[in-house]
Design an enzyme around this catalytic site. Sequence first.
Site, PDB file in Angstrom:
ATOM      1  N   ASN A 148       0.796  -1.222   0.000  1.00 23.65           N
ATOM      2  CA  ASN A 148       0.000   0.000   0.000  1.00 23.65           C
ATOM      3  C   ASN A 148       0.832   1.277   0.000  1.00 23.65           C
ATOM      4  O   ASN A 148       0.356   2.323  -0.400  1.00 23.65           O
ATOM      5  CB  ASN A 148      -0.958  -0.005   1.196  1.00 23.65           C
ATOM      6  CG  ASN A 148      -0.280  -0.407   2.476  1.00 23.65           C
ATOM      7  OD1 ASN A 148       0.266  -1.502   2.595  1.00 23.65           O
ATOM      8  ND2 ASN A 148      -0.264   0.484   3.445  1.00 23.65           N
ATOM      9  N   SER A 196     -10.963  -5.712   0.092  1.00 24.77           N
ATOM     10  CA  SER A 196     -11.750  -4.652   0.716  1.00 24.77           C
ATOM     11  C   SER A 196     -12.464  -3.845  -0.354  1.00 24.77           C
ATOM     12  O   SER A 196     -11.961  -3.682  -1.466  1.00 24.77           O
ATOM     13  CB  SER A 196     -10.820  -3.753   1.537  1.00 24.77           C
ATOM     14  OG  SER A 196     -11.540  -2.656   2.056  1.00 24.77           O
ATOM     15  N   THR A 234     -25.644 -10.105  11.368  1.00 25.62           N
ATOM     16  CA  THR A 234     -26.434  -9.821  10.166  1.00 25.62           C
ATOM     17  C   THR A 234     -25.587  -9.067   9.151  1.00 25.62           C
ATOM     18  O   THR A 234     -24.917  -8.097   9.490  1.00 25.62           O
ATOM     19  CB  THR A 234     -27.685  -8.983  10.554  1.00 25.62           C
ATOM     20  OG1 THR A 234     -28.407  -9.723  11.521  1.00 25.62           O
ATOM     21  CG2 THR A 234     -28.556  -8.698   9.340  1.00 25.62           C
ATOM     22  N   CYS A 322      -2.342   5.291   7.743  1.00 24.68           N
ATOM     23  CA  CYS A 322      -2.459   4.828   9.122  1.00 24.68           C
ATOM     24  C   CYS A 322      -1.337   5.347  10.001  1.00 24.68           C
ATOM     25  O   CYS A 322      -1.482   5.419  11.210  1.00 24.68           O
ATOM     26  CB  CYS A 322      -2.479   3.316   9.159  1.00 24.68           C
ATOM     27  SG  CYS A 322      -3.503   2.617   7.878  1.00 24.68           S
TER      28      CYS A 322
END
Length: 394
Positions: A148, A196, A234, A322
């Site tokens: 990344n 993702s 869910t 990050c």
Amino acid sequence: MYLDNSATTKISSEVLEEMLPYLKDEFGNPSTLYSVGRESKKALEEARQRIADSINAKKDEIIFTSGGSESDNLAIKGVAFKLQKKGKHIITSEIEHPAVKETLHFLESLDFKVTYLPVYENGIIKIDDLKEAITPETILITIMHGNNEIGTLQPIEEIGKIARENKILFHTDAVQTFGKVEVDVEKQNIDLLSVSSHKINGPKGVGAIYIKKGVRLVPLIHGGGQERGIRSGTENVAGIVGFGKAAELACSQLDEHAEKLSKIRDEIIEKVLDTIPESYLNGDRDQRLPNVINFRFKAIEGESLILLLDAKGYQTSTGSACSSKTLEASPVLTALGLDPVDVHGSLRISLAPESGEFDIDEFVEAIAQSVERLRKMSPLWNNDLDYNKIVGRE
Ligand SMILES: *Cc1c(COP(=O)(O)O)cnc(C)c1O
């Protein structure tokens, strides 16, 4: 100009369109039996098929999660806890995303042993190092597909082959490569793979893990048994529908986008290295994502460069979203063996298909001007040098 697509991408309008009904009238729980739930279930399974098709997997090998981080955690902890009686050794690389690295640090605190393979100056592991690191205790190899920060690609097909020969499971974080370069779980011998949605113009907070048929792991989230008991809770139906659409769009235009983006990438690399003195490319020149560039400029601070470029209308980053809040040197750039001072002068440019039409010369000039301005103020830069002379501009 948004040029930070490795951090996240803009949701595409086609994706949003497909999601909207599932945020409104089609609100049913996919686990119920009456019609409104059935519609949700159908949409969920269609999205699952789309994700499976885009990596050459079968539909029941795809489990939906909340994103890349959860998929990485599930793959690594799930296998570690399942196989710990067999062995407690895991092999990885020095440049993994924090979602992998921190998960491994956590496992180290539980007495697992981790080998971090070096990546050398080009940002790529050596297969011989991998072979040497394998022990009878090794239960998992987790090495990312595309990085990344610097964009380098690891030889995952070969890694997968060695893992299989040694009967060790192979997980790869393909969050950056999915939808951008070929990912084929069969051809590349992959047992577990993380993807993702928000890195491919889908919504945030949704992702998936591929788990090869027959591979067993311990779930992280226990509960109602959704997603074949591997990930209870869910499902995020609208998010998953959007993810499925985003995957389909990205993968159906993969070659076309890769060709277009790598052209822009190469032109930017060439022009920057040609015109800006003491500028370098971080990571291998060729084994890289079509959309990611990471430069290093001597004697400047990446953060200041980002601000100057932002003022000129270009949104870029120093590398990892990050770690930009902490002033720590990037562990990825440090792993390349760079001088700690040089590590701070980095600039990551990450393109997306929609960043297609922009003036590359103007952009490179903006970088050059900003770098020059910062160097004038930098105690690390020799101000007696004539910049114009160095670049051959009389
Ligand atoms: C963004 C990213 C992740 C994390 O994905 P999220 O969906 O944001 O949790 C993991 N690995 C890599 C390589 C990434 O770029």
